[in-house]
Write an enzyme that holds these catalytic residues in place. Structure first.
Site, short mmCIF file in Angstrom:
data_model
loop_
_atom_site.label_atom_id
_atom_site.label_comp_id
_atom_site.label_asym_id
_atom_site.label_seq_id
_atom_site.Cartn_x
_atom_site.Cartn_y
_atom_site.Cartn_z
N HIS A 101 2.62 -14.49 37.72
CA HIS A 101 3.94 -15.09 37.47
C HIS A 101 3.76 -16.53 37.04
O HIS A 101 2.82 -17.20 37.45
CB HIS A 101 4.83 -15.02 38.72
CG HIS A 101 4.18 -15.53 39.97
ND1 HIS A 101 3.30 -14.77 40.72
CD2 HIS A 101 4.28 -16.72 40.60
CE1 HIS A 101 2.88 -15.48 41.75
NE2 HIS A 101 3.45 -16.67 41.71
N CYS B 168 4.16 -4.03 45.84
CA CYS B 168 4.29 -5.36 45.24
C CYS B 168 5.76 -5.77 45.11
O CYS B 168 6.56 -5.06 44.49
CB CYS B 168 3.62 -5.34 43.86
SG CYS B 168 3.92 -6.83 42.91
N CYS C 82 6.95 -6.18 41.48
CA CYS C 82 7.18 -4.88 40.84
C CYS C 82 8.53 -4.33 41.27
O CYS C 82 9.27 -3.76 40.46
CB CYS C 82 6.08 -3.88 41.21
SG CYS C 82 4.53 -4.10 40.31
N ASP D 89 13.45 -18.44 41.53
CA ASP D 89 12.63 -18.42 42.74
C ASP D 89 13.55 -18.47 43.96
O ASP D 89 14.53 -19.20 43.99
CB ASP D 89 11.67 -19.62 42.74
CG ASP D 89 10.54 -19.45 43.74
OD1 ASP D 89 9.38 -19.30 43.30
OD2 ASP D 89 10.81 -19.45 44.97
N GLY E 43 -3.48 -21.25 45.28
CA GLY E 43 -2.23 -21.20 46.03
C GLY E 43 -1.37 -19.99 45.71
O GLY E 43 -0.16 -20.00 45.97
N HIS F 152 5.68 -20.09 37.09
CA HIS F 152 6.77 -20.92 37.60
C HIS F 152 7.23 -21.81 36.45
O HIS F 152 6.40 -22.43 35.76
CB HIS F 152 6.28 -21.84 38.72
CG HIS F 152 5.75 -21.14 39.93
ND1 HIS F 152 6.48 -21.00 41.09
CD2 HIS F 152 4.55 -20.56 40.19
CE1 HIS F 152 5.75 -20.37 42.01
NE2 HIS F 152 4.57 -20.09 41.48
P1 5GP Z 1 2.90 -18.33 44.27
O1 5GP Z 1 2.73 -19.12 45.53
O2 5GP Z 1 2.29 -16.97 44.41
O3 5GP Z 1 2.48 -19.05 43.05
O4 5GP Z 1 4.46 -18.17 44.09
C1 5GP Z 1 5.22 -17.13 44.64
C2 5GP Z 1 6.66 -17.55 44.53
O5 5GP Z 1 7.46 -16.42 44.73
C3 5GP Z 1 7.09 -18.59 45.58
O6 5GP Z 1 7.56 -19.75 44.91
C4 5GP Z 1 8.16 -17.87 46.38
O7 5GP Z 1 9.21 -18.72 46.75
C5 5GP Z 1 8.62 -16.78 45.43
N1 5GP Z 1 9.08 -15.57 46.07
C6 5GP Z 1 8.47 -14.88 47.05
N2 5GP Z 1 9.19 -13.79 47.39
C7 5GP Z 1 10.27 -13.79 46.57
C8 5GP Z 1 11.39 -12.90 46.44
O8 5GP Z 1 11.53 -11.90 47.13
N3 5GP Z 1 12.31 -13.22 45.49
C9 5GP Z 1 12.20 -14.34 44.71
N4 5GP Z 1 13.18 -14.55 43.83
N5 5GP Z 1 11.16 -15.19 44.80
C10 5GP Z 1 10.21 -14.91 45.73
ZN ZN Z 2 3.45 -5.99 40.87
#
Ligand code: 5GP
Ligand code: ZN
Length: 116
Positions: A102, A6, A9, A32, A95, A104
């Site tokens: 997490h 993950c 993690c 992000d 999404g 946002h």
């Molecule tokens: P989800 O689409 O799952 O709600 O949001 C995942 C978020 O994680 C996305 O906005 C994406 O830009 C962010 N994200 C994915 N990988 C990384 C990473 O390695 N580092 C950071 N800081 N953000 C990440």
């Molecule tokens: Zn995790």
């Protein structure tokens, strides 16, 4: 509890770099990597919880801590008065792309509603 595959993690353990704004023993807040607003933080529990579907009485204290921390963070970035949005994407239709819960935190511009 961590999940070795993950990405969040790994960020929580310091194995992958991130621009961290706050952390304690339970939670971590970082920027992000693909910001969708002038302020775009992600706030997560350090414990691996896959999604909102996995919240229960054993782990809900981490969620309380996250929501206690969010107004402190948004205040420090000066977006409290104009407002901001907290988003959790759960599952495929929601999404969710990273399967570690997490939140946002988006601010610094007027955000459209409803979502697409
Ligand atoms: P989800 O689409 O799952 O709600 O949001 C995942 C978020 O994680 C996305 O906005 C994406 O830009 C962010 N994200 C994915 N990988 C990384 C990473 O390695 N580092 C950071 N800081 N953000 C990440
Ligand atoms: Zn995790």
């Amino acid at each position: 509890m961590t999940n070795e595959n993950c990405i969040f993690c790994k960020i929580a353990k310091g194995e992958i770099p991130a621009k961290i704004e706050y952390q304690d023993e339970d939670i971590i807040a970082f920027h992000d990597i693909t910001p969708q607003a002038p302020l775009h933080l992600l706030v997560i529990p350090k414990t691996h919880i896959a999604s909102a579907n996995e919240i229960n009485s054993e782990n809900s204290r981490f969620l309380s801590k996250i929501f206690e921390t969010i107004p402190k963070l948004t205040k420090s970035f000066g977006v409290n008065e104009k407002g901001y949005r907290v988003v959790n994407n759960c599952g495929d239709h929601g999404g969710q792309t990273v399967h570690h819960i997490h939140f946002h935190v988006l601010g610094g511009r007027h955000l459209a509603w409803p979502p697409g």
